[in-house]
Scaffold this motif. Structure first.
Motif, PDB file in Angstrom:
ATOM      1  N   LEU A 771     -20.154  -2.608   5.388  1.00 51.45           N
ATOM      2  CA  LEU A 771     -20.534  -1.347   5.377  1.00 51.45           C
ATOM      3  C   LEU A 771     -19.626  -0.789   4.077  1.00 51.45           C
ATOM      4  O   LEU A 771     -19.914   0.900   3.581  1.00 51.45           O
ATOM      5  N   GLY A 772     -18.837  -1.796   2.938  1.00 48.38           N
ATOM      6  CA  GLY A 772     -18.402  -0.799   1.942  1.00 48.38           C
ATOM      7  C   GLY A 772     -16.745  -0.335   2.441  1.00 48.38           C
ATOM      8  O   GLY A 772     -16.486   0.149   1.246  1.00 48.38           O
ATOM      9  N   SER A 773     -16.166  -0.327   3.207  1.00 48.28           N
ATOM     10  CA  SER A 773     -15.081   0.562   3.652  1.00 48.28           C
ATOM     11  C   SER A 773     -13.763  -0.079   3.361  1.00 48.28           C
ATOM     12  O   SER A 773     -13.898  -1.375   3.674  1.00 48.28           O
ATOM     13  N   MET A 774     -13.528  -0.111   2.483  1.00 52.04           N
ATOM     14  CA  MET A 774     -11.999  -0.336   2.660  1.00 52.04           C
ATOM     15  C   MET A 774     -10.528   0.453   3.388  1.00 52.04           C
ATOM     16  O   MET A 774     -10.104   0.923   3.171  1.00 52.04           O
ATOM     17  N   LEU A 775     -10.164  -0.847   3.821  1.00 54.93           N
ATOM     18  CA  LEU A 775      -9.264  -0.216   5.646  1.00 54.93           C
ATOM     19  C   LEU A 775      -7.662  -0.573   5.206  1.00 54.93           C
ATOM     20  O   LEU A 775      -7.607  -1.601   4.495  1.00 54.93           O
ATOM     21  N   THR A 776      -6.881   0.087   5.347  1.00 48.84           N
ATOM     22  CA  THR A 776      -5.384  -0.621   5.344  1.00 48.84           C
ATOM     23  C   THR A 776      -5.338  -0.790   6.749  1.00 48.84           C
ATOM     24  O   THR A 776      -4.695   0.151   7.203  1.00 48.84           O
ATOM     25  N   ILE A 777      -3.810  -1.147   6.706  1.00 51.43           N
ATOM     26  CA  ILE A 777      -3.081  -1.127   7.933  1.00 51.43           C
ATOM     27  C   ILE A 777      -1.481  -1.912   7.872  1.00 51.43           C
ATOM     28  O   ILE A 777      -1.571  -2.726   6.860  1.00 51.43           O
ATOM     29  N   ALA A 778      -0.978  -1.270   7.886  1.00 47.18           N
ATOM     30  CA  ALA A 778       1.044  -1.070   7.246  1.00 47.18           C
ATOM     31  C   ALA A 778       1.337  -2.000   8.451  1.00 47.18           C
ATOM     32  O   ALA A 778       1.229  -2.021   9.477  1.00 47.18           O
ATOM     33  N   LEU A 779       2.314  -2.808   8.235  1.00 46.77           N
ATOM     34  CA  LEU A 779       2.904  -4.128   8.503  1.00 46.77           C
ATOM     35  C   LEU A 779       4.525  -4.101   8.583  1.00 46.77           C
ATOM     36  O   LEU A 779       4.929  -3.174   7.344  1.00 46.77           O
ATOM     37  N   THR A 780       5.026  -3.464   9.831  1.00 43.39           N
ATOM     38  CA  THR A 780       6.451  -4.048   9.575  1.00 43.39           C
ATOM     39  C   THR A 780       6.953  -5.127   9.963  1.00 43.39           C
ATOM     40  O   THR A 780       6.828  -6.179  11.106  1.00 43.39           O
ATOM     41  N   VAL A 781       7.656  -6.183   8.723  1.00 43.05           N
ATOM     42  CA  VAL A 781       8.028  -7.098   9.322  1.00 43.05           C
ATOM     43  C   VAL A 781       9.618  -7.679   9.416  1.00 43.05           C
ATOM     44  O   VAL A 781       9.977  -7.022   8.264  1.00 43.05           O
ATOM     45  N   PRO A 782      10.423  -7.807  10.567  1.00 41.77           N
ATOM     46  CA  PRO A 782      11.518  -8.082  10.819  1.00 41.77           C
ATOM     47  C   PRO A 782      11.903  -8.741   9.360  1.00 41.77           C
ATOM     48  O   PRO A 782      11.515  -9.863   8.705  1.00 41.77           O
ATOM     49  N   SER A 783      12.886  -8.677   8.487  1.00 43.84           N
ATOM     50  CA  SER A 783      13.605  -9.186   7.749  1.00 43.84           C
ATOM     51  C   SER A 783      14.386 -10.876   7.245  1.00 43.84           C
ATOM     52  O   SER A 783      14.145 -11.143   6.412  1.00 43.84           O
ATOM     53  N   THR A 784      15.075 -11.167   8.379  1.00 44.90           N
ATOM     54  CA  THR A 784      15.936 -12.261   8.319  1.00 44.90           C
ATOM     55  C   THR A 784      14.801 -12.970   9.461  1.00 44.90           C
ATOM     56  O   THR A 784      14.074 -12.540  10.285  1.00 44.90           O
ATOM     57  N   PRO A 785      14.929 -14.257   8.773  1.00 45.63           N
ATOM     58  CA  PRO A 785      14.178 -15.450   9.701  1.00 45.63           C
ATOM     59  C   PRO A 785      14.857 -15.102  10.441  1.00 45.63           C
ATOM     60  O   PRO A 785      14.213 -15.699  11.828  1.00 45.63           O
ATOM     61  N   GLU A 786      15.816 -14.558  11.609  1.00 43.17           N
ATOM     62  CA  GLU A 786      16.297 -14.718  13.207  1.00 43.17           C
ATOM     63  C   GLU A 786      15.580 -13.859  13.875  1.00 43.17           C
ATOM     64  O   GLU A 786      14.462 -13.657  14.861  1.00 43.17           O
ATOM     65  N   GLN A 787      15.671 -12.522  13.201  1.00 40.27           N
ATOM     66  CA  GLN A 787      14.793 -11.289  13.587  1.00 40.27           C
ATOM     67  C   GLN A 787      13.387 -11.871  13.832  1.00 40.27           C
ATOM     68  O   GLN A 787      12.410 -11.160  14.562  1.00 40.27           O
TER      69      GLN A 787
END
Length: 1097
Positions: A771-787
């Motif tokens: 229907l023509g909407s653009m929505l956004t989802i913010a993501l919090t990705v842990p920074s180190t490979p272990e985390q």
């Protein structure tokens, strides 16, 4: 009857009007500032549209020819196409304008020219000395239908047989008809009371060019003496003739008949055949005739100097071999080999060492043209192995269901794919070189690597190297291996939602840098693959089952249009991931709900035995949508994977889901209504109960017509799949014809400024809806490979950014200078390496991570829908540019592409227009009405790529590549291969001392004396019409040193010679007249003074 709510329509129009005025105001406020900041480099002169190459097997082939000296193969099709093949990488495509079927092809051997005969009774002369062959002459017959053509080696006179039984003769230099005609009633016996039928064969005696063998359909064969214009011998047989073949010495010939027999005739013994055999007939013991067999459609008789001759034929099988595949029979001495083919045989040709018909032929291979394949058999090796085919003719091995094109790939990707794909090659091919080896490669090449990925109906995926205008298969992946295959139709699972091809690939998402591949299939399944150079055995396939259901999914009034969203229960309840072992999959019966409906079961059963995975793409995770309360899961409409975040997102009419494929967990599962939150612009109502659907796959060409109504109401998506234009698209988003459902149509992972208050770009997922909407989802990705492996990824909903007319097809991100920001990715590493050796590189970001000061925009989102494009500044979310792409039609495919000189937006519309727009100002740069959309296949497979490249499936078996780059168009001639190469014609066979002394060698014929205008006169003008070809003048220039130039010069020389001879004749006539006058005067004087004496003078 639907209730018509005019108020909603007016609201929609008002909203559209207000939004456009707001955008215009924003554009006015910030336009000057943006223009000052961003200097666009792309201009209209950087664009031009042209076809480059066509790859794949010629669709619906109908005829074939081979030049034994140039070693070029030509194939004609039922749609009038002409495909020419030389060595690997040397291919050419031409098209007859009429589109009529090509019924026969004849090469002017080693002359760089080809004659084609069409079903519309026209013949054409092609000049092959140009890189793009062109027609020089055409001749259209008006009163007779063409049935057979024959062009003798090193002759300029073409024999044309017709349905009426007559033979006309065409001069291939001038493409004019000779006055010499062989009429059917003169060819057959006067006592014959019936018409002999069409001409089915013409050939000259290999040892005597003056004798022409004519085969009529009824079974009569005539040996015609061209000089005396009468029949020398007539050969009668009761069964219809299909083909005739000579022995090279010209003393015998073989006919193939409709009852499966072969008759061998001695030329000088026309009374009865010297031999009658039925190769596949059962021989009765009582000496009677064998039982009739199927017709032998073609026979070839080839001799060898050192051994028995070869007799090669197709057809002739016994009628009791019902269901047996088509066969080619090779008879050599006392041995008979029956070679089964995968498809029906269209034609075959025997390749021989010599082009001369009067020498030992020495056959070495047979080219067999099948309905869907091209096979070349090695006659010189025991067992008749086939040659390995170097052409990309296996595109259609299983019907193509989707296609993606990646130009400017990382250089190391192609060698990596080739190294694992080379282990998949079949064994047992002939050890000899491919015999079709003519032509030369082009000189110029493109500087970037190109990969094409095709998804197929059987669940296979093929990777192709498309660099340098070539196409070569690199690697094949079979996704169906992760599922249990039903052994028969009776074992088919009741949970399957498609009637055929349950493993068919619907969408592909590939990250070339990390080599992560994600595919979605028609059975509502998603598979994530990682690339590995090591073989592993997976005991249990990692499985995640996702329950996507909806309670609110219908927009209140269908008049508002669009496709609707769905509401599932909140994440963490019924949407929780189910990581079950394959062995413990509950059966359908144990997962029925209380009212007996199927519930919580996937559509396909996962493989329960260990899965051996060869080097290449290996399964990382399998995601399956499950049945919900008796309703099957909806097919997936959009898909995206990102290696830097370790996430895969997919959506359909029920909402969207985000899966963490590193931790094998379901991160998000929600409806579109929940995604909007309180800002939902639509009033939704509880969905009405519907019956469970049983659709067919609808992806393959054969299934398109059988799509169910449920399928036909799905949203069009950016990949233009099978459901892409099942409904009326003649008006804007407020069309009353559109379904009242909202569907996820596209995704885009990026580091962006998702909120207006943000100053640092953070990982985000952009979501586009139908229907023509653009929505956004913010993501919090842990920074180190272990985390990253221990902590969950955080999710925050940011709401809607912008709305457009029509479904969202493509989203992209620009930096402050207007350049395309590369997607974030994690470079490839070996996933199966020991932990101590595994060095996981940190994920890469764009070269300059954008940061924003307060009240200053430093990013731009480019959003393209089916109707318009917008550029939105971030983080302010102001729309700074807007362009309505089309009103009457709709965009099928759109991509933001990188060119050598800048970034642009490329669009393909359903009305056939291809357009490019500048970015970010959205100025139109190119608009060409290229391809009227006549086939769903084109909509499903059309895709743009970087550097001005694009492609689509032009037929079920062929890929057409095009370019919209002016630079590529300018260099195309240099990059294309050459078909014709200067080659010496082999010497004619030596007649030998005794044949030269006593005769018996090949007898030549001066056909000019027989067929030329002086001897034969002019043909009737109404019989055929001469049409100069469009490539005539260019052809003459292009072939200045070639056959056409030679013919033209010879013709000019002949004209000059004729003119001089005419002048000489006139002078001679004047001298003869003067001499005659002198003779008369002398005679008169003699008579006057005859009787007079000398003194009387």
């Amino acid at each position: 009857m639907k209730k018509f709510n005019i108020r909603k329509v007016l609201d929609g129009l008002t909203a559209a009007s207000s939004s456009s005025s707001a955008a215009a105001a924003a554009s006015l406020q910030s336009g000057n500032r943006e223009n000052d900041m961003i200097q666009e480099t792309l201009q209209s002169e950087h664009f031009q549209l042209c076809k480059t190459l066509r790859h794949g097997f010629p669709y619906q082939p109908s005829s074939m020819a081979f030049d034994p000296v140039q070693k070029i193969l030509a194939i004609g099709t039922q749609s009038g196409a002409l495909r020419l093949f030389g060595r690997a990488g040397v291919e050419c495509y031409c098209q007859h304008e009429s589109g009529s079927a090509v019924i026969q092809l004849e090469f002017l051997v080693n002359e760089g020219a080809l004659v084609s005969a069409l079903a519309d009774d026209s013949i054409h002369l092609w000049n092959l000395r140009q890189k793009l062959p062109a027609i020089l002459h055409s001749l259209k017959f008006n009163r007779e239908r063409i049935t057979f053509c024959h062009l003798p080696f090193q002759s300029k006179w073409l024999y044309v047989g017709t349905e009426r039984g007559n033979i006309h003769i065409v001069n291939v230099e001038s493409f004019t008809l000779s006055g010499y005609v062989i009429m059917w009633n003169k060819a057959i016996e006067l006592s014959s009371k019936t018409h002999p039928g069409p001409v089915v064969h013409i050939s000259d005696n290999p040892m005597d060019e003056g004798k022409l063998l004519i085969g009529f359909e009824c079974g009569i064969v005539v040996l015609w003496d061209l000089k005396s214009k009468k029949a020398d011998y007539r050969y009668n047989y009761d069964e219809a003739i299909h083909s005739v073949a000579w022995h090279h010495e010209g003393k015998q010939f073989v006919c193939s008949h409709s009852d499966g027999t072969l008759t061998t005739w001695n030329v000088r013994a026309p009374a009865k055949p010297a031999q009658i055999i039925t190769p596949h007939g059962k021989q009765p013991k009582d000496g009677k005739k064998p039982e009739p067999c199927k017709p032998i459609l073609k026979v070839e008789y080839k001799t060898t100097r050192a051994g028995d001759p070869f007799m090669i034929l197709c057809g002739g099988l016994s009628y009791d071999t019902v269901g047996r595949r088509a066969c080619l029979t090779v008879m050599h001495g006392k041995s008979t080999a029956v070679l089964e083919m995968d498809y029906p045989i269209v034609d075959f040709l025997t390749l021989c060492e010599t082009p001369y018909p009067n020498d030992f032929q020495e056959p070495y291979a047979v080219v067999v043209l099948l309905e869907k394949d091209l096979v070349v058999i090695d006659l010189a090796q025991i067992g008749y192995p086939i040659f390995e085919n170097p052409y990309p003719l296996s595109i259609h091995e299983s019907p193509v269901t989707c296609c993606e094109y990646f130009a400017d790939c990382p250089a190391e990707v192609i060698p990596a794919l080739y190294s694992v794909g080379s282990r998949q090659k079949r064994q047992g091919f002939s050890k000899k070189e491919w015999p079709v080896s003519g032509g030369n490669w082009g000189q110029g090449t493109l500087s970037f690597s190109e990969v094409i990925i095709t998804g197929h109906a059987d669940g296979s995926i093929k990777f192709w190297d498309a660099s340098a205008l070539m196409l070569q298969v690199l690697y094949k992946l079979k996704t169906a291996k992760v599922f249990e295959k039903p052994r028969g139709k009776e074992e088919k699972s009741s949970t399957e939602i498609v009637d055929e091809d349950p493993f068919a690939i619907q969408i592909l998402s590939w990250c070339p840098e990390s080599r992560v591949l994600c595919v979605a299939g028609v059975s509502a399944h998603v598979i994530v693959y990682r690339f590995s150079k090591q073989e592993v055995t997976t005991e249990v396939v990692q499985l995640l089952e996702v329950r996507m259901q909806c309670e609110l999914n219908e927009v209140e009034s269908p008049e508002v249009g669009g496709e609707q969203a769905s509401a599932v229960s909140t994440p963490g309840t019924s949407s929780s991931p189910q990581t079950s072992l394959p062995q413990s999959h509950p059966s359908t019966s144990s997962n029925n709900s209380s009212d007996g409906l199927r519930d919580n079961v996937p559509c396909l059963k996962v493989r329960s035995s260990p899965l051996k995975q060869s080097p290449g793409y290996q399964v990382e995770l399998l995601i399956q949508l499950v049945w919900v309360s008796g309703e099957p899961p909806q097919q997936i409409t959009s898909l995206a994977v990102n290696s830097a975040y370790g996430l895969v997102a997919f959506g359909n009419g029920n909402g969207l889901a985000v899966v963490d494929y590193l931790q094998k967990t379901l991160l998000l599962n929600m409806s579109i209504a929940e995604l909007y939150g309180s800002t939902d612009p639509h009033h939704r109502q509880p969905r009405s109960p519907r019956k469970a659907r049983q659709p067919s796959a609808g992806l393959c060409d054969g299934n398109e017509a059988s799509a169910t109504p449920e399928e036909k109401c799905k949203s069009p998506t950016s990949d233009a799949r099978d459901n892409s234009f099942s409904r009326s698209r003649s008006s804007s988003v407020t069309s009353l014809d559109r379904e009242s459902r909202e569907v996820i149509s596209s995704f885009y992972f990026c580091d962006s400024l998702s909120k207006k208050s943000e100053t640092v770009a953070l990982p985000s997922l952009w979501v586009g809806t139908s229907l023509g909407s653009m929505l956004t989802i913010a993501l919090t990705v842990p920074s180190t490979p272990e985390q990253r492996m221990q902590q969950p990824v955080g999710v925050c909903f940011c709401g809607s950014v912008v709305r457009l007319k029509g479904g969202i097809l493509r989203m992209a991100q620009l930096d402050a200078s207007g350049m395309l920001l590369p997607h974030v990715y994690e470079p490839w590493y070996e996933p199966n390496a020991p932990e101590e050796e595994k060095e996981r590189p940190r994920r890469r970001r764009p070269t300059s991570p954008p940061s924003s000061q307060e009240n200053q925009d430093c990013q731009y989102a480019v959003v393209c829908s089916e109707k318009q494009a917008k550029v939105v500044a971030l983080p302010s979310q102001n729309c700074i540019y807007e362009h309505n792409i089309t009103e009457a039609s709709f965009v099928l495919r759109a991509d933001v592409v990188t060119m050598t000189t800048g970034v642009g937006l490329a669009c393909f519309c359903a009305n056939g227009h291809i357009m490019t727009l500048s970015v970010p100002s959205l100025r139109p740069l190119l608009d060409v009405n290229y391809l009227p959309l006549t086939d769903m296949r084109i909509a499903r497979t059309f895709c743009f790529s970087n550097q001005g490249q694009a492609l689509y499936l032009t037929s079920p078996t062929e890929i057409q590549r095009i370019t919209y780059s002016q630079e590529t168009c300018d260099n195309l001639q240099e990059m294309l291969g050459e078909l014709f190469t200067p080659v010496e014609t082999p010497e004619a066979p030596n007649r030998g001392f005794f044949k030269g002394l006593f005769g018996g060698g090949a007898q030549s014929l001066d056909r000019e004396d027989l067929f030329g205008e002086v001897a034969a006169g002019k043909a009737s003008r109404s019989l055929a019409q001469h049409i100069p070809g469009p490539g005539g003048m260019e052809g003459m220039k292009g072939a200045a040193s070639g056959v056409v130039g030679e013919l033209a010069r010879a013709r000019i020389a002949l004209d000059e010679r004729g003119q001089k001879l005419g002048e000489l004749e006139e002078r001679t006539a004047a001298m003869m007249s003067s001499a005659d006058s002198f003779s008369r005067h002398a005679h008169d004087i003699m008579l006057k003074y005859k009787d007079k004496k000398w003194y009387q003078l």
